[in-house]
Structures are given as structure tokens and as C-alpha cells.
Scaffold this active site. Structure first.
Site, PDB file in Angstrom:
ATOM      1  N   THR B 185       0.867  -1.182   0.000  1.00 17.36           N
ATOM      2  CA  THR B 185       0.000   0.000   0.000  1.00 17.36           C
ATOM      3  C   THR B 185       0.900   1.228   0.000  1.00 17.36           C
ATOM      4  O   THR B 185       2.082   1.143   0.353  1.00 17.36           O
ATOM      5  CB  THR B 185      -0.878   0.024   1.260  1.00 17.36           C
ATOM      6  N   GLU B 332      -5.527  -3.709  -1.570  1.00 14.20           N
ATOM      7  CA  GLU B 332      -5.988  -4.855  -0.775  1.00 14.20           C
ATOM      8  C   GLU B 332      -7.062  -5.669  -1.475  1.00 14.20           C
ATOM      9  O   GLU B 332      -7.441  -6.744  -1.004  1.00 14.20           O
ATOM     10  CB  GLU B 332      -6.535  -4.375   0.579  1.00 14.20           C
ATOM     11  N   LYS B 441     -16.358  16.483  10.360  1.00 12.94           N
ATOM     12  CA  LYS B 441     -17.449  16.391  11.329  1.00 12.94           C
ATOM     13  C   LYS B 441     -17.749  17.785  11.868  1.00 12.94           C
ATOM     14  O   LYS B 441     -17.012  18.310  12.696  1.00 12.94           O
ATOM     15  CB  LYS B 441     -17.082  15.447  12.476  1.00 12.94           C
ATOM     16  N   TRP B 446     -21.816  14.646   9.649  1.00 15.64           N
ATOM     17  CA  TRP B 446     -20.790  14.344   8.647  1.00 15.64           C
ATOM     18  C   TRP B 446     -21.080  15.103   7.355  1.00 15.64           C
ATOM     19  O   TRP B 446     -22.207  15.117   6.864  1.00 15.64           O
ATOM     20  CB  TRP B 446     -20.742  12.846   8.340  1.00 15.64           C
TER      21      TRP B 446
END
Lengths: 543, 543
Positions: B185, B332, B441, B446
Site C-alpha cells: 500500500t 488490498e 465532522k 458528517w
């Protein structure tokens, strides 16, 4: 060895079922009943009903690994069994209703079927062998608009059972190598033998057969499986269609050309699959009445089960603008092995040469490996000429039969012997020249009956031709052609030989002809040449 | 349980390699070198060279499970490593040349790379970290037309090595769960982590990603992987292309818009894949000079790696007739997870509504399962509104990282936590609203930075917009937009707010704007919002 670190996520039919509910609840399923009425449903309803079936079977005592047989035409309840039975961990066993009742009984006994799901219209057939099958504990009858009378006390009613159950099921986590289905070979030689598909083989087959260069099934398709669902998991089409979220149209028992054409046109089928006999009939009807049906939705008519004549492929294309996709497979290969796609660089060939490519059995799908061998087991070159028995291997090829029978069909180094005699050209296109048991050996030379049949069927008066080995005093065997002429047409033996003689070596030409009203066939629609040999095999000795 | 009786035929990369040789020896591979010259080869030569590479590596002492690293651009030798290394049983580890040398060194050490294959032009980069990697035993240098001087004594020359070896190799029978590749990654949080792909995951990913409703790669395609082969196995495109027998075109190091457009047009690419940055540049150039390139061969431009703005998808389609296919995945997930295909029944929607569907991340490919959860781990409903972290599972999803690090990314019940915050609508279409670490936030609510960015990028003067969380005395966090204007264009803060205010609740609108020359990016081209927060995160407190 270093192991990968990816999830151990099993390849099971259950995933397709969940996917159907989650992503394609509105996709349509249309089934034609015995009275020709159309029944419309959705994947959402199908999912609920597959769960209800699983609940009902569990209540009837069906456990993981138990066999649940079907004796059904192509319709939605059959699809529910295709998914609900394996997803609950049991094994669906599709009984071939075209076999002799004693054969069906043999097969049901051999597989030790515990529950049988039977179409109401097939109860008379079922009752001919039911008593001989000791393992059957429950019989579930699928309704029929033709005959609404309640089923007798000994039988359970499919709809009543489902109505009593919840439409969800807590599907077990299954090993991908667990059995999902059993299909029996049609057994033209010896007893039928059981092929046990695993979840893994069923899933991998469906994924690969859906690739763009194979059958290319996608969500926007309308899939019409003409091939009966009691054959070789109906070529994977039910799994491919549900996996992709496509619309599915089931013809029920109505497999005559006019009924199929009506259904294809009305439901705007995009892909349909069936054996050559079906398509020969459809082509003849289309030729008679070319404007009657709007088939513009069709993008592929898949032909498999036995070799399709080039003249038919050409006829569909040139006279009706319809694309035939020729494929090869067997019950033992789940069934897809090869598809006759024209490779990109071959699209530069003339139409005639491309037709020749499309009339082969095609080249192997990913993860199917093929070779052909001579009588001594030597692997032959891919030169388009050497004839030998086709052998295959891959993740959806049988490793053995149920009960361990027929072990002579598997080589010591892990290949399945198909019994098809083929050539393979340098591009890898496989061409069937014969079934091994039907090969004609004339003075030690092999003659391809399939090549002769294709040539004979290109004569305008010939509907069908089957070439078989007749005994011969000098040459041991010589080819004889059984001919069915088209209605109202005539052709003499000399006409036929004249028509084909430029294409073959002289010793290949049929020694004689027999004119018949029909060619004897196996239950799966293939020419039954053993019967031709039994009835006409001594024709040359008598002369 | 009853087991299936199908062959235990492993899903390995080796099969694709054999298939390339047997069926597609003439398929073309075109590679662009550093001097922009084009090098043409065929699958037949590729197969022989992959075998030579395997022989050479074996002679150098590479054993099953050993890591062979690449530090290369996209070209044929890189493809030879993609196949030759796993087929011989070793593990190909693609090093990301865009990372800092110390990071590459960390990764090579962590993976214990034994042999490294390096592009000549990347030797200066390699030498910055080579000494820190204790495991490296051999360095093989891939030639470069720009710089023909012989490599120094410590290095081996790729072509010299290959020339000395036979062009066949007796490939071992491998366990399908054996490691085939390692990709790390990019590690924007913490150290980079290694994902170990198995043969099985690589093969299944390639097959499913090739399905008609996914990327639909077929034999007639010309595939141009713009995405560097050191990213997430370059989205599987090399395996998909070789598996199908398609023509492959590699851009080498020339990833600027003009070079790519020249190559796409000259080689008649049909499918190309890259990250949004690449396509944004290409679209801008096409808009300037729409007639310069004939792109009529293109049937799909695949965009993944991060979310593509709807305006770009629309721009390609309406102004240039080019089809963008939006996909989502991660290292992944091998990487394909979802593809934004418009389901058949949604093709009845207006063009605008269909664009909205195509600008989502799409719905899950077969055998990928998705869900999203709130902060407490509760699974959220598919209502298109509830925002939560996306979790996935499937046969090509990582179960753990190499060395067991990052175990907090995997749930107890077997799902991988993607770190993407999404909504999922009732059709199953996933829409990324944020990276979990970039969520804004504001007073407990959100706010989706991605939704704001897409809206801002629809303003004609805006080239790019990245919305990040700035600290706020009262609301804790408030959105601030970093804006890059198009060359020669102007727009005020008020213009931008006016442009988007009708589409959002008032409290969603950016509290402020910062105008930049460029947005800071990660090595994989994603917005580096942590840097924006570091540099501009206190902008609201100072006022």
C-alpha cells in the site's frame, strides 16, 4: 513456499443467489406452462422461493450431501431447485426425462435420491419407475395449469410446501469442493454414469463461460435456455444468467420450432442455447416464413451437444442475419470446453474461410486444456490433419464418476478421454471428425463421418445425413450414408456423390446410401449410429 | 458431506502463460522506450522470454517463495516478470518508484527481496536506497535506448542473461494458494503494508474483471495500461489481456497527456486504464485540440484509484463521444471491487440521471461482497443516505498483511475495512463520500468532501478542488476548499459558493477557500488532505 494472504472465500452457488437478491431483485423470470400460458416473476420472488424450498426440504429431513432429484421441464421451480438445493448444502440431481423409465429408475437408485421434485405432467412417467427406487422418501409435485386436481395423499404439493415456509434461510458456509449437482451421462455405451459437479466447478464454469469470448452473458441479456435443464446443468446458462442478473425465459415443454420462435420474438431473447436438431427445425421454419418473427434482439444462438453443420450456420447468417455460436462440451465438462469464436486476426479471412472456422468446435476456454492422442496414447501435433481422441483437463472436468465406475475414461496423467475423435489445427481450433465408437476404418485409414455428413447436408435436397461404418469384405469397413430428404425434394445416390466428390479423396466417398424418414437419435438428440450399424451395417456384405 | 468429483486443477498464472503460447502466438505487445521509440513483439516471443527469465532466475538461486522485485515502468520485460516469476514459483514484488527512496528501501527490506529487476533509467533512484537493503543478492538491469553503456560489474544485464538461456521451462505444479505477487500500500498513514496475492486470487480477479459487465476484456481488444504496473498489479489488466489473447500497448515512462493520446490513436487502443489525474489532463488537452487524435477505436476508458468527478465523465462523453468506465478498488482488493455499469432497467433514466449512476463507484463485481458500518460497527441500510465505512470480502480481498501488521483493518467476522466512507443506494451502487481519515465532522454532522469537490469542479473556472476539515472554535470542524483555477480563469469565493449553494444544505457549504497552484498529492495521485490540514487547517481559528 510462501502462501498468499488473501481471504479463503469459497466459490459457492450461494453467492450467486445472494447477489440475485441484493443487486437484481427486479430482473424478470418468464416461464411457459404446459398450457402455453406465460408466468412472470422476478429475482426477488425467486430468491424468496428458493429460501422457502430450502426450509421445506430441511423440514422433510434433507441433510447436507443428500440428493434431491428433479424430473422437470425448464421453468422457474426447476431454477429454484438449481439454487436452493445446493445453497442449503444438498445435491440437486437432474433426471433426464427422455430416457427409458427403467434407465431413469436405474439412475435414481444409483444416485440414492431421497426426494424427487416432479412436474405434474411427468407423473405418469415417474410412476413407471418410482417403485423400483428404494431410496425415495418424499415426492414433491410441481403444479400444472392443465390439471389442477389436488395431488394424491402420497405426494406433496410444491406450492403448498413453499407457502408454509419463511422466505429467508440461514444458508450454511459450504466447502467449495462440496457436491452441488449430479448429472448422468446419457449412457449410449454401458450404464449411465454420474458426474458430480462441485460448487467450485459450477461457479468457475459459469464465470468463464460468461466471458466476452465465450458465451458473453451480461446483465442486459435475455437468456433462453432451450437446452433442457436435465442436460449437463443446462450448459451453465441458469448460473450464468442469475450471476449476471439477466432476464431468463423458460420454454417449458414447448420445444417445437414455432413455439420457440414465438417465445424468442415475444420476449426479445438475446441469447438462446440448444442442440443442432432444435436449430435445424427452426431454420427450416424461418426459411418457409422469413418475415413472420422479429428476431432482431438475438445476438447469439448457441449450438452445442453435437456438431452443427456449416450449412446451418451459414443459412442462419446469410438468409436471416442471425449469428450462430458453435460450442463443444460434454456432461463430464460441466459442459463448456471450446467455443468457435473467430480470433481477431482471422477476421481478415474471406467469409467462406471464416465460416469454416465457425463450423469447427472452437478453441479451448480459459482453464480448459486440450490435447489429442492416437491409439497408443501418443500426443498428436496441432496440424489440422492428425486425427486422434480428444482429451481434456481443467477445474470443471470430471476426475471420476460417481461410484468410481468408468475409470478407463481417465488417463494416468490426469486427463479425461472424451471419446470424440478430432483434429486440432495450428490455431488450436478443435474439429470433431467422429465419436471414437463411430470411427470408420477403411483399409486401416480413418474416414471422418462428420466431414462427409456436413458435405452431404450442403446438398439442397438433404435435410439430414448420418454416415456410419458398414462391414466390408475387403476393406473391413466402408462409409454408408443414411439420408433424410427434405419434404417434396428428391436426389439420387449419384446426385449426392457428384455433389461431394470434389471435396474428398476417392476412398472417402460413401460406398452406398440408405434413404430414411428419420435418423435414429439418442435421448440427447445425437445420431444413434449404433442403431444404424445394427440395422444397415451389413448392407454391403449382401450385395 | 458429499464431495464433488471434478479435477483438482489449480488456478495458476502458469495456465495463462501456456494459453498465450498455444492460442495467441501472434498477438502483439508494443512497448514505448524512454526515447519514445516503439518496440514490437509477440506473445510467442514473450512466452520464450518469460521462460528464459525463469531459467536465469533459477540459475541465480531463486527458489519457490523467494521475492523478485521490479523497479520498472510499464513495458514488456515488466510483463515477463509478471508471468515468469510467479510461474516458476517465486513471488514478483513491484516496487513503487514514486515513493521516497527511504520508503522504497523500507519496503524492499520488509519483503526481503532477493533479486531486483531495475530499469536502467531508474538506477539513480535505486542507488539511493540499494545499500540499505540487506537481502538483495542480485541486480538485473533492463536496457534503455537512451543510454547504451554496459552496466557496471556489480549489475547483471537483463538481455544478456536472457540470451544465454533456453526459451522453454518446465514449470512446476503449484498450489493455487501459493503467493504470486506482493504489492505494498502507499502508506499515507503509518508504514506501507504488503498485500500478498496468491495465484488463485490473481486468476479469479482477472477472470471476473474480464466479464462483460466488469471491464469486458476480449481477444479483439488492444489494452493500454496507463496505470503503472507497480500499482495493485496494474488492476489485473496484464493478466486479463494475456488471458484473453489481446494486443497490449505499454506507454513506458511517457504518461503526459500528449504522449498518451498519440499512443492511443497510433495503436488503436480499445481500452485504457488510469487514475483520474491522467484523464483530467487528457480531457483538458482534447478540449483544446479536439480533432487532432482519432480515438474512434476506444470503447472504454477505465478510471479508478480515486473518485472521478462527474463533470469529467460527462465531458469525455458529450464533447468527445468517449465512454468512461468508473471503477473502485484498492491494493488490498487486487484491486477490482466495483464497476459503475448502468443496470439495464436504469438505461431508461434521463442522461443526467444515468450520469449520476456512472459517477458512483458502481456495484460489486461477482464474488465481491460489500457492506458499510457506523462508528460502532453496526451494518447500515442501503438507502443512499447513511454514511459509513465500506467493508468488503471476497476471494481476492486481503485477509491480512505481510508480517501480520495492520490487523485492526480486519473485522472479527472476516471483512476488510477499506477506510472509505460511503453511501450505498437501494440498487447497491456505492458512492464514496470521503476517506475515513478525511471525514469532516461539523457539529456532530458528517459532511462529504467528495460531494463538495464534485460540485466545485463543475464550475467552468475550476481545474481541481479538494475539500478538507479545518478546525473551528464552535463547530469543531468546518469544510474549507482548496481550489486550483484553470489557466487564465478567475473566480471569487462568492462565485464558487453561489455556483454550488442550491445543491447542499447551508451548513455543508465551505466556510472558506484557499487558492493554490496545485493540490498536494500522494505517490498514487490521490489528494493528500493531511498536508492541506497541516498547512491550512487552522485558517478559521486565526480569523
Amino acid at each position: 513456499m510462501l502462501l498468499g494472504r488473501m481471504m479463503n472465500f469459497p466459490l459457492t452457488v450461494t453467492h450467486f443467489l445472494r447477489r440475485a437478491k441484493d443487486y437484481f431483485p427486479g430482473s424478470e423470470i418468464v416461464s411457459r406452462a404446459t398450457d402455453k400460458s406465460l408466468h412472470r416473476s422476478t429475482y426477488s420472488a425467486f430468491y424468496g422461493r428458493a429460501c422457502r424450498l430450502a426450509n421445506a426440504l430441511k423440514k422433510l429431513g434433507v441433510k447436507q450431501g443428500d440428493r434431491v432429484a428433479t424430473l422437470c421441464w425448464n421453468h422457474q421451480p426447476h431454477l429454484e431447485a438449481y439454487f436452493g438445493v445446493p445453497a442449503m448444502g444438498a445435491v440437486v440431481h437432474t433426471l433426464n426425462l427422455r430416457l427409458h423409465p427403467s434407465e431413469i429408475g436405474y439412475i435414481a437408485n444409483h444416485a440414492e435420491d431421497k426426494v424427487v421434485i416432479v412436474d405434474r405432467s411427468l407423473l405418469p412417467l415417474f410412476e413407471k419407475f418410482a417403485e423400483t427406487v428404494r431410496s425415495i422418501e418424499k415426492v414433491i409435485v410441481v403444479g400444472d395449469p392443465h390439471s389442477q386436481a389436488p395431488v394424491s395423499g402420497a405426494y406433496l404439493d410444491y406450492e403448498t410446501l413453499l407457502a408454509a415456509e419463511p422466505d429467508t434461510f440461514d444458508f450454511p458456509n459450504l466447502d467449495e469442493n462440496a457436491a452441488a449437482m449430479i448429472c448422468y451421462t446419457s449412457g449410449t455405451t454401458g450404464n449411465p454414469k454420474g458426474v458430480v459437479y462441485s460448487h467450485r466447478s459450477t461457479v468457475l464454469h459459469a464465470l468463464v463461460a460468461s466471458l466476452p469470448d465465450e458465451l458473453g452473458v451480461r446483465q442486459a441479456d435475455t437468456v433462453l435456455p432451450v437446452v433442457p435443464m436435465f442436460h449437463a446443468a443446462a450448459w451453465g446458462l441458469p448460473y450464468m444468467a442469475v450471476g449476471a442478473g439477466a432476464k431468463i425465459v423458460f420454454p417449458g415443454p414447448h420445444l417445437d420450432p414455432a413455439s420457440l420462435l414465438d417465445l424468442m420474438a415475444a420476449e426479445k431473447a438475446t441469447i438462446a442455447g440448444g442442440v443442432p436438431t432444435i436449430w435445424i427445425g427452426i431454420l427450416a421454419l424461418l426459411d418457409k416464413d422469413p418475415k413472420k418473427w422479429d428476431l432482431s434482439s438475438i445476438r447469439a444462438m448457441v449450438i452445442g451437444g453435437s456438431a452443427a453443420p456449416a450449412t446451418m450456420i451459414e443459412g442462419f447468417q446469410t438468409r436471416h442475419g442471425l449469428e450462430v455460436l458453435h460450442a463443444w462440451g460434454m456432461t463430464e465438462t460441466n459442459p463448456l470446453g471450446t467455443v468457435a469464436r473467430v480470433k481477431h486476426h482471422l477476421t481478415k479471412l474471406s467469409a467462406e474461410d471464416q465460416l469454416r472456422v465457425r463450423a469447427t468446435q472452437g478453441y479451448a476456454a480459459p482453464f480448459v486444456e486440450v490435447r489429442h492422442t492416437d491409439d497408443s496414447g501418443n500426443v498428436l501435433p496441432w496440424n489440422g490433419e492428425s486425427m486422434g481422441e480428444l482429451e481434456v483437463r481443467g477445474p470443471w472436468v470430471a476426475a471420476s464418476y460417481f461410484g468410481g465406475e468408468g475409470s478407463d475414461k481417465f488417463t494416468a496423467d490426469g486427463w479425461f478421454k472424451t471419446g470424440d475423435v478430432v483434429t486440432i489445427d495450428k490455431e488450436g481450433y478443435v474439429k470433431i471428425t467422429d465419436r471414437a465408437k463411430d470411427v470408420i476404418k477403411s483399409g486401416g485409414e480413418w474416414i471422418s463421418s462428420v466431414a462427409l455428413e456436413n458435405a452431404l447436408m450442403s446438398h439442397p435436397a438433404v435435410l439430414e445425413a448420418a454416415v456410419f461404418a458398414a462391414k466390408h469384405a475387403k476393406w473391413d469397413e466402408r462409409p454408408v450414408a443414411a439420408i433424410v430428404l427434405k419434404e417434396g425434394q428428391t436426389a439420387t445416390k449419384e446426385d449426392l456423390t457428384t455433389h461431394i466428390e470434389s471435396r474428398f479423396a476417392k476412398f472417402w466417398l460413401p460406398e452406398d446410401y440408405v434413404f430414411l424418414n428419420q435418423i435414429p437419435r439418442t435421448s440427447t438428440g445425437k445420431f444413434l449410429k449404433s442403431k444404424l450399424r445394427d440395422e444397415h451395417g451389413e448392407i454391403l456384405l449382401k450385395k
